[in-house]
Each structure stands twice: as C-alpha cells, then as structure tokens.
Design an enzyme around this catalytic site. Sequence first.
Site, PDB file in Angstrom:
ATOM      1  N   THR A 185      37.704 -80.875  54.961  1.00 23.60           N
ATOM      2  CA  THR A 185      36.729 -80.674  53.889  1.00 23.60           C
ATOM      3  C   THR A 185      36.618 -79.162  53.684  1.00 23.60           C
ATOM      4  O   THR A 185      37.317 -78.386  54.340  1.00 23.60           O
ATOM      5  CB  THR A 185      35.340 -81.198  54.280  1.00 23.60           C
ATOM      6  OG1 THR A 185      34.809 -80.332  55.307  1.00 23.60           O
ATOM      7  CG2 THR A 185      35.396 -82.611  54.850  1.00 23.60           C
TER       8      THR A 185
ATOM      9  N   ASP B 104      36.758 -66.082  51.713  1.00 26.90           N
ATOM     10  CA  ASP B 104      37.716 -66.892  52.468  1.00 26.90           C
ATOM     11  C   ASP B 104      38.511 -66.000  53.428  1.00 26.90           C
ATOM     12  O   ASP B 104      38.754 -66.378  54.585  1.00 26.90           O
ATOM     13  CB  ASP B 104      38.647 -67.614  51.490  1.00 26.90           C
ATOM     14  CG  ASP B 104      39.465 -68.694  52.187  1.00 26.90           C
ATOM     15  OD1 ASP B 104      38.849 -69.614  52.748  1.00 26.90           O
ATOM     16  OD2 ASP B 104      40.702 -68.586  52.194  1.00 26.90           O
TER      17      ASP B 104
ATOM     18  N   LYS C 225      38.571 -65.958  57.637  1.00 28.63           N
ATOM     19  CA  LYS C 225      39.789 -65.913  58.463  1.00 28.63           C
ATOM     20  C   LYS C 225      39.728 -64.726  59.421  1.00 28.63           C
ATOM     21  O   LYS C 225      40.117 -64.826  60.594  1.00 28.63           O
ATOM     22  CB  LYS C 225      41.028 -65.797  57.572  1.00 28.63           C
ATOM     23  CG  LYS C 225      41.266 -67.017  56.709  1.00 28.63           C
ATOM     24  CD  LYS C 225      42.494 -66.845  55.819  1.00 28.63           C
ATOM     25  CE  LYS C 225      42.627 -68.029  54.873  1.00 28.63           C
ATOM     26  NZ  LYS C 225      43.836 -68.051  54.096  1.00 28.63           N
TER      27      LYS C 225
HETATM   28  N1  LIG Z   1      44.764 -75.386  50.279  1.00 29.22           N
HETATM   29  C1  LIG Z   1      45.193 -74.598  51.222  1.00 29.22           C
HETATM   30  O1  LIG Z   1      46.215 -73.928  51.086  1.00 29.22           O
HETATM   31  C2  LIG Z   1      44.448 -74.475  52.484  1.00 29.22           C
HETATM   32  C3  LIG Z   1      43.251 -75.122  52.653  1.00 29.22           C
HETATM   33  N2  LIG Z   1      42.568 -75.001  53.818  1.00 29.22           N
HETATM   34  C4  LIG Z   1      41.309 -75.665  53.961  1.00 29.22           C
HETATM   35  O2  LIG Z   1      41.475 -77.076  53.815  1.00 29.22           O
HETATM   36  C5  LIG Z   1      40.236 -77.642  53.405  1.00 29.22           C
HETATM   37  C6  LIG Z   1      40.502 -78.697  52.340  1.00 29.22           C
HETATM   38  O3  LIG Z   1      41.016 -78.104  51.197  1.00 29.22           O
HETATM   39  P1  LIG Z   1      41.421 -79.019  49.955  1.00 29.22           P
HETATM   40  O4  LIG Z   1      42.066 -80.259  50.420  1.00 29.22           O
HETATM   41  O5  LIG Z   1      42.151 -78.143  49.051  1.00 29.22           O
HETATM   42  O6  LIG Z   1      39.980 -79.384  49.364  1.00 29.22           O
HETATM   43  P2  LIG Z   1      39.615 -80.548  48.332  1.00 29.22           P
HETATM   44  O7  LIG Z   1      38.444 -80.070  47.572  1.00 29.22           O
HETATM   45  O8  LIG Z   1      40.819 -80.992  47.589  1.00 29.22           O
HETATM   46  O9  LIG Z   1      39.168 -81.748  49.275  1.00 29.22           O
HETATM   47  C7  LIG Z   1      38.014 -81.713  50.033  1.00 29.22           C
HETATM   48  C8  LIG Z   1      37.719 -83.133  50.485  1.00 29.22           C
HETATM   49  O10 LIG Z   1      36.642 -83.100  51.374  1.00 29.22           O
HETATM   50  C9  LIG Z   1      35.701 -84.098  51.000  1.00 29.22           C
HETATM   51  N3  LIG Z   1      34.403 -83.682  51.484  1.00 29.22           N
HETATM   52  C10 LIG Z   1      33.630 -82.649  51.126  1.00 29.22           C
HETATM   53  N4  LIG Z   1      32.541 -82.580  51.916  1.00 29.22           N
HETATM   54  C11 LIG Z   1      32.654 -83.602  52.799  1.00 29.22           C
HETATM   55  C12 LIG Z   1      31.874 -84.074  53.875  1.00 29.22           C
HETATM   56  N5  LIG Z   1      30.751 -83.462  54.231  1.00 29.22           N
HETATM   57  N6  LIG Z   1      32.308 -85.125  54.573  1.00 29.22           N
HETATM   58  C13 LIG Z   1      33.440 -85.775  54.232  1.00 29.22           C
HETATM   59  N7  LIG Z   1      34.230 -85.363  53.241  1.00 29.22           N
HETATM   60  C14 LIG Z   1      33.831 -84.302  52.526  1.00 29.22           C
HETATM   61  C15 LIG Z   1      35.804 -84.184  49.527  1.00 29.22           C
HETATM   62  O11 LIG Z   1      35.243 -85.411  49.118  1.00 29.22           O
HETATM   63  P3  LIG Z   1      35.152 -85.846  47.575  1.00 29.22           P
HETATM   64  O12 LIG Z   1      36.566 -86.195  47.212  1.00 29.22           O
HETATM   65  O13 LIG Z   1      34.245 -87.018  47.617  1.00 29.22           O
HETATM   66  O14 LIG Z   1      34.630 -84.646  46.844  1.00 29.22           O
HETATM   67  C16 LIG Z   1      37.314 -84.080  49.384  1.00 29.22           C
HETATM   68  O15 LIG Z   1      37.892 -85.342  49.596  1.00 29.22           O
HETATM   69  C17 LIG Z   1      39.368 -76.475  52.966  1.00 29.22           C
HETATM   70  O16 LIG Z   1      38.425 -76.184  53.959  1.00 29.22           O
HETATM   71  C18 LIG Z   1      40.337 -75.293  52.876  1.00 29.22           C
HETATM   72  O17 LIG Z   1      39.764 -74.051  53.173  1.00 29.22           O
HETATM   73  C19 LIG Z   1      43.038 -74.273  54.864  1.00 29.22           C
HETATM   74  C20 LIG Z   1      44.221 -73.630  54.769  1.00 29.22           C
HETATM   75  C21 LIG Z   1      45.017 -73.648  53.544  1.00 29.22           C
HETATM   76  N1  LIG Z   2      42.615 -70.631  49.711  1.00 25.43           N
HETATM   77  C1  LIG Z   2      43.270 -70.206  50.884  1.00 25.43           C
HETATM   78  C2  LIG Z   2      44.013 -71.365  51.462  1.00 25.43           C
HETATM   79  C3  LIG Z   2      44.252 -71.186  52.876  1.00 25.43           C
HETATM   80  O1  LIG Z   2      43.365 -70.944  53.685  1.00 25.43           O
HETATM   81  C4  LIG Z   2      44.277 -69.120  50.544  1.00 25.43           C
HETATM   82  O2  LIG Z   2      44.529 -68.942  49.384  1.00 25.43           O
HETATM   83  O3  LIG Z   2      44.762 -68.480  51.457  1.00 25.43           O
END
Ligand SMILES: NC(=O)C1=CN([C@@H]2O[C@H](COP(=O)(O)OP(=O)(O)OC[C@H]3O[C@@H](n4cnc5c(N)ncnc54)[C@H](OP(=O)(O)O)[C@@H]3O)[C@@H](O)[C@H]2O)C=CC1
Ligand SMILES: N[C@@H](CC=O)C(=O)O
Length: 912
Positions: free
Chosen positions: A646, A775, A779
């Site tokens: 999340t 962000d 990190k």
């Molecule tokens: N994208 C990247 O390159 C990187 C991402 N990350 C981290 O990965 C994480 C996820 O990113 P991303 O997949 O892009 O985000 P998204 O917004 O696509 O997905 C987030 C998901 O989390 C759910 N959610 C939010 N709050 C809660 C909660 N309290 N309990 C359960 N589910 C919850 C949302 O539900 P709903 O669908 O109902 O809104 C959604 O399904 C982030 O923290 C990001 O920082 C880390 C490194 C790299």
């Molecule tokens: N939003 C972040 C994803 C990884 O943490 C980034 O752009 O580096």
Amino acid sequence: MTRGLPTPGGRVAFAPALMPSARPAPLVHKFGGAALADADAVRHAASIVAMLRTDDALPTAVVVSAMHGVTDALLDASHRATHGDATGARHALDALRRRHDEAARRVAGDGGGDESLSAVIDATFGELAGLLDGLAALGDLPPSVADAVLARGERLSARLAVAALAAIGVPAQYVDECDVIQTDGRPGNAFPDLPRTAAAARRVLAPLLARGTVAVIPGFVGAVPARTAAHAAPSDAPRRVAPVVTLGRGGSDLTATTLARVLGARDVFLWKDVRGLLTADPRVVPDARVIPALHAREASELAYHGAKVLHPRALVPLLARSAQRDAHREAGVPAPRARVTVRPFADPTAPGTTIVLAEERRAPGATSSPPRHPVKAVSALGGQALVTVRGTGMAGVPGIAARAFGALERAGISVALISQASSEQSICIGVPQSATAAVEPALREAFAAEIARGEIEGIDVEPDVATVAVVGSGMAGVPGIAARFFGALADAQVNVVAIAQGSSELNISAVVAGKDAAAAQRAAHAAFRLDRVGGGAARAPQHADVVLLGFGKVGRELARQITQRQSASRADGTQSPVSLVGVVDSRGWVFDAAGLAPRRLASLSKAKAEGRALAELPGGAEGAPDAALAHIAAHALSRPILVDVTAGDTSALLDAAVHHGMDLVLANKKPLAEGRVTVDAATASAAGLVATAAARGRRVLHEATVGAGLPVIDTVRKLQESGDRILHIQGCPSGTLGFLFAELGRGRAFSDALRDAMARGYTEPDPREDLSGQDVARKAVILARLVGWKGTLDDVAVESLVPPALAALPLQEFLAQLESLDAPWAARVAAAAARGAVLRYRADVSPKEARVGIVEVDRASPFASLSGTDNQFVFTTRRYKERPLVITGPGAGPEVTAAGVLNDVLALAGAR
Ligand SMILES: NC(=O)C1=CN([C@@H]2O[C@H](COP(=O)(O)OP(=O)(O)OC[C@H]3O[C@@H](n4cnc5c(N)ncnc54)[C@H](OP(=O)(O)O)[C@@H]3O)[C@@H](O)[C@H]2O)C=CC1
Ligand SMILES: N[C@@H](CC=O)C(=O)O
C-alpha cells in the site's frame, strides 16, 4: 481442496455391545467454533465429513461447538440482562439471530430455506429471550442458568450441520446431547459419567449409526443426573431452565473423546484452526513445527500448560486407569482405543498431529539409545505470580504444605506449580496473576500463629512471571535434559526464579520473569532442535502463505510473479515455496487458505485494474483492512507473510500482523520512515516496527523501499556483516525524478514527462510524493538509519518541485495545472546546461546526517549519465574508500519493484 484426504485407519469391528461385529469402527469428528465461522465453514465441515465417510456404512458421529464467537456473545447478553441492560441484551440476541438466520439460509443451498430449521431457530431464540427476561428479573446469573443459555449455541450449530450434511446428500440426524452425554452435574465444569453415557449411547446412537445415519451432537453440554436435576435450578431462577451443564470452555473436545470411548471408535478427528499441536507457540517461536505424533499424556501436559489447542481434560476418557478398568468393563464401556488427530480445518489434507495411546517410554535402566526427540514441545503459561512462603521454622513441621494449599483452596485459587526446597525452608507456589491480591491475605491468615512466632519469616509475591516448560515422555531416564534446558536459558541470559519437575519426568518447568518468557521459549526450542521434529522437516506444508496488503500496480505485478514462480516449481517437480492466499485492498479482501489459483488471481487482477473493488468480485468480502487481517489470521496458515504494497501509514496493521505471528515484507516506506519514531529518545535504542517484530521473533524485510529491485539494503547488510563500516552513501534514489530530469534534459515538457512516468507506474499514487522530495526523504531516512543515523523524517530538509499553491490541491486539479510548470522547469534545466551541468535529485546519508535536494552535477559525472528510471548509489566505506562501490540500475516501476519484494518473500520463505 479435499482431494487425497487421508482416510481413517481403523477398519476393525465395532464394540460388540454397540454394533454387530462386521461393522467398521466408528469415526468421531469434532468441529470447533473457529472452524464454524459462517455458512461457508459449516458447508466445508459437512464436505469433510462426507469425504471421510468412505463408505455409507461407516458409523459417523459429529460433534460441533457453537459458531465462532457465539458462546461469548451469549455470555455477554446474559451479563447485560443481569445488570439491567435489557436493550443491550436484546440487541446482542438480535445480532445472533440474524447470524444464524443468514447461515441457515445459506447452508440449505439452492433448495431455499429449510422450514424446520427456521422453526428451531425461532423456538431457540424465543427460549433465549425468556431466559434473559428471567435473568433480568433475578439480577443474578446462577451457573446452572448460564449453562442453559450457553447450551443453545451448540444446539443451533448442530442443527446447521445437519442441514449442511443433508444439502450434500449425507443422511444426518440431530441428537440432543442430554440424550447421550450423562455427567456428574457440576455446573460450568461437569465431567461425563462413562458408564451412564455408554448405556445412553447404546440406546440412542447405536440404532442410528447402524442405519448409516450420521449423528450430529452438540458438544460442550451434557445432562444433569436425575438426582441433581431436581436441585439444578434455584427456586427463584427463571422459568424454562433446562437441566443441562457445560463441560468447561472448549469442552466439545471432551464430548468428542467421550463419545469415541463409549462407541469404541478408532479415530477422533478434532478439526481446528491450527495445523496441529506445535512444538511451541508459533507467534513466539517462528521455527515451531507441527508434532506429527505424541502420546496422550504428553498432549495432556501441553493442554494444561498453556497450549490452548486441546481442552485440558479432553484426553481423560481415553486414558484408562487400571482401577477403573474392571468397573468400566462391567458397565459395558469399551476399552479405550481411539487415536485422536488434530487437523487443520482449512487444509484437511494436512496430516496434523496424531495423539496415540500406546506408551513409548523407555524402560527404567534401558540401554538403548535415547529417543531422537526426548523433548517434543516447549510451552509457556504467562500471567502468573510466584508466591514464596519462607522461614527457618518450617523445616520438619508436618502439614505446612497442606495448610498452604488448603488456604488457597478456600480462597478459590488454582495452583499451577509447586516447588519446595529440600531444606523445607521455603515453598514456592505459582498462581494466576489475577489471584495476587487474594493470595497473600489467605496465606497470612492461615499462618498467623507461625508468623507471630517468627517461624515463618515472610510471604513474598513476585508478580509477572511465566512458567516455561519442556514436555516429552522421552526424557524419562535420559540424563542431561535438565542441563540442556537450563544451559540454554543461561545462554539466553534468562534468570530462572524457580524450578519444578514431577517424578513422571514428562515436564520440566522453569519460572522466569514474564518479559523473558519469549526468549526462554526460543532458547529451549533451539536447544532441543525442535525445528527438526518430524524427521528434519515439518510435516506441515513447507511453503509460506503470503497475503498482499494492497492490490494496486505493484501488488498485482507481484501476484503475477508469484504465480510464475509457482509454475516454475511445478515444471521442475518441486513444491513452490510460496502460496498466495489473500489479497486485501482499502475496502475488502479475497481469501482462500488453500491458495488463490492462478486463473482466479488473473481475473481478480484484471477486474482490479479496471477499477473494481475486491469486495465486489466473486468471493470478495467487504470490510476494513484490520477486519481483513483478523479474518485471515484466524485461519491455520503456514508460516504467514504479510506484504505491504500500500502507500499509506499502515503501522497499526503491521503491528497487528506481527502479533498474529506474521513476518513482514514492505515496499511501503511510510511505516518505516514515519508513523512512529523508530529510535527511543531515552535509550537511543531501536523502537518501532522492526524492534517490535524482532521481540516476537518475526522478521521484517524491505529491500524495495529504497531501490525497488536493486540490492541496496542487501549490500548495506553484507558490508556490515563482513565488518566493513559505511562512511557515506550518495545516491539518486528516485526513479520518477531521475526519469523526469533525464527527459527534461532531452527537451521534453515537464507535464508530458510526468504524465508518462505516472502511466508507466514509476510514481507514487500521488506523484507529488515524488515531486515534493518526500519520497526521496523517506528512502534517505530508511537508509541512514541502517548505517546508524538516529534522526527522524522531520530532521531531513527537503526541496520540493511543487509550488506551494499546487501542493494542497486535489490530485486531479493539480494534474490539470501541470502545464504551468513546463516553462519554469525548461528554464531551470537550460540554465544548468549553460553551466555544463544537469539537474539531479540527490540524497546524502551517513551515520551523522540525512540530506536530500536538487543538485547540479557536472555533465561528465556518473550521475549525469543516468537515464530512464535509473537509480545510482555510491557507497564510501572503510574498505571502499579510494574507489567507492557503485550500484546502478532501474529503480522504479511495478516489474522491478515486485521483483525486489518477491526476493524478500522468498528469503523469508526459505529462511525458517
Ligand atoms: N511503483 C514503484 O516503482 C515503487 C513503489 N513502491 C511502493 O509500493 C507501494 C505500492 O505502490 P503502487 O502499487 O504503485 O500503489 P497503488 O496506488 O497502485 O496501490 C495501492 C494499493 O493499496 C491499497 N491500499 C491503500 N491503503 C490500504 C490499506 N490501509 N489497507 C489495504 N490496502 C490499502 C489500495 O487499495 P484501493 O485499490 O482500494 O485503493 C491499492 O490497492 C507504495 O508504497 C510505493 O511507495 C516502492 C518502490 C517502487
Ligand atoms: N515513486 C518511487 C518508486 C519507488 O520507490 C520512485 O519514483 O522512485
């Protein structure tokens, strides 16, 4: 799910007194409340019964507990009524009624409602309402009335079980427990009378079973003997109090073993929400294993000693005492021969634990080699206090111990442990912590004369202690067991306050401070190599069950990669180390303890990517994430791992997961970088999630929180483990900002480049998290803490790319104004270019600082050559000082991030 279910072993003649000898031995199933959570669970229970009824003639009895939480709810309603809260009592009853109506409607299946079931529910709730009215008038809750109220829970679930069996074509009949289970009549804690129960079973059950009808009997409850029944209800008790008694909490196990004994059954299956009896509490000892087999006396020790899987008296009917044998034989009670198997309800194919009656103790003086596992389990009883009666005048005086125990008995205090020094100058008594206030006055009164004469010098109460015990019949006669146990405690720096060992040598107990109980259990578990019980490998599935908290871009890609990993395992004929059992989003969840099949996952991912909520999808349940977690954690999972993908502050959820015994993997940075200060200001020691998890023997891995799929944290650890010291890490850790600045340098507009980064899944759900520098700051905090920095996120100054006017706008409005940023950023990039430089967002961390911000770097610098989402981390260490260690590669995007997360998951799955 039930394919390949092991079948009951016994195909021997049924007890002659009960059935013609050609019949196979009967089978008894017992389903606990946790297994009977809802209609689906009741149907699942019915399918297990059907599956194990390998032929229609197999005599089968089914014992059920009340549905999950119903006993507590009935008790709560009774207390409310007694205390004058009629509305609260009625609401509680209404909620229970709705739950049973709903379950009845659903278990009956497509055929629609079952009218006779509805009528029974109607009548039962009518009786309950009458009982509660009576309690309200009485203002008191006599134990016999409490028993009458509670009995309704089991009766209702038995009716549901009959309906569920009928719905799948299994002939089944409800049998009132009072027609079979005859007891000694003690309210709240009755014990079955075997001769009278055997006679009743011959009369009531035998004809049914002989016809091939499954008998379904409410557990936990039994009949009051006729003599007692006359006195059971006080004259002022409410009307309609049925003369029933309960067998104590968890007493359905006892009902099942009693029936097994009187029916001459070969097998009793206790279907539970755990994988079997474990070598230790898995919430405390991550290496805990399912014990494949143990003797009934060992199992009894564990049941008494804190392992809450079995009712403490459940095995008594199966442990024949020689003194009773003749009397029992004369009364037609078959000799005990049933073996008891504790199996996980959620995974009926798992072997669970078999409790056998045959002794495997070594003969005294045996010279054969000692058993491989003389100790089979470690258990702990917390919440205790240790009372010591001491005095030089106690030595050689008969009756001191008897008077001490007499005083405690009069005060209603149950004694958990006794230890007396051979000098007879002290007696230590372990009692529940809740009894602390009562225990000292009781003993002072009993010994008033000795205290006055100075023969007893003191009565000391040490609160907050725990009794940690190693249990195993194989330790009898084996030297060195105590030495190994106490040596392990000493190595773990655990002080032993008192010791007790019975002459049966089944159990050695050590009283330790409550705060040391977890460390003591882990140390003893390791010392006796209990992680190898079951022949070096757990008999339970070796895989780890994974739950995804968050099913967004990264979560869905992770699900795909896990599925791919499973196919690879299948292709090379090995068991996949991981199984994805649940996915959770902000509004609901989908869960299957047996694992979500690849096709189902693919369709969930597709629907979710189209914007649907999990709760709306087939098999989806609606509810907040904490409810999802509680629901999932109530199942018998194998080495569960919760993966946080999340983007919110999930600290409380992660704490709960750790308490539920889950390991954690995080891509989400917030719980680590904020939420709570992770350094205790007073002690400068680590506090917060990682420390809490470590204290409970759980691990937290979070590689993806810094470099997505890059091995950044892994490198930090390897450098540190090899004795190197990290002096400084300089890096460009933002994929989004790296991509943005590289694209701006190629002349692309800010708005266009950012929208592209969002579409490719590089940004946080709200891209201002990246643009603001927050962000990167998170990190930096995570990385800096790993190298010894003691600050918090508030100590990191950040430079934001978002003008203050746009910072607080709703996301869509901010995105609509993106073009306003194109010109200023084009100008800033051009100015830097004129100076022979490019813009980068950089983090600098060391044990002394954490700093992030925009920098101009020379076009010739390695940072300037980064393109796409490339991150770069430059480690200057004691060893890598002249020529720093550099890690470069794509650092954002669902694919690389999910890969980083999967590596952590596999590391945990393989690590235990
Ligand atoms: N994208 C990247 O390159 C990187 C991402 N990350 C981290 O990965 C994480 C996820 O990113 P991303 O997949 O892009 O985000 P998204 O917004 O696509 O997905 C987030 C998901 O989390 C759910 N959610 C939010 N709050 C809660 C909660 N309290 N309990 C359960 N589910 C919850 C949302 O539900 P709903 O669908 O109902 O809104 C959604 O399904 C982030 O923290 C990001 O920082 C880390 C490194 C790299
Ligand atoms: N939003 C972040 C994803 C990884 O943490 C980034 O752009 O580096």
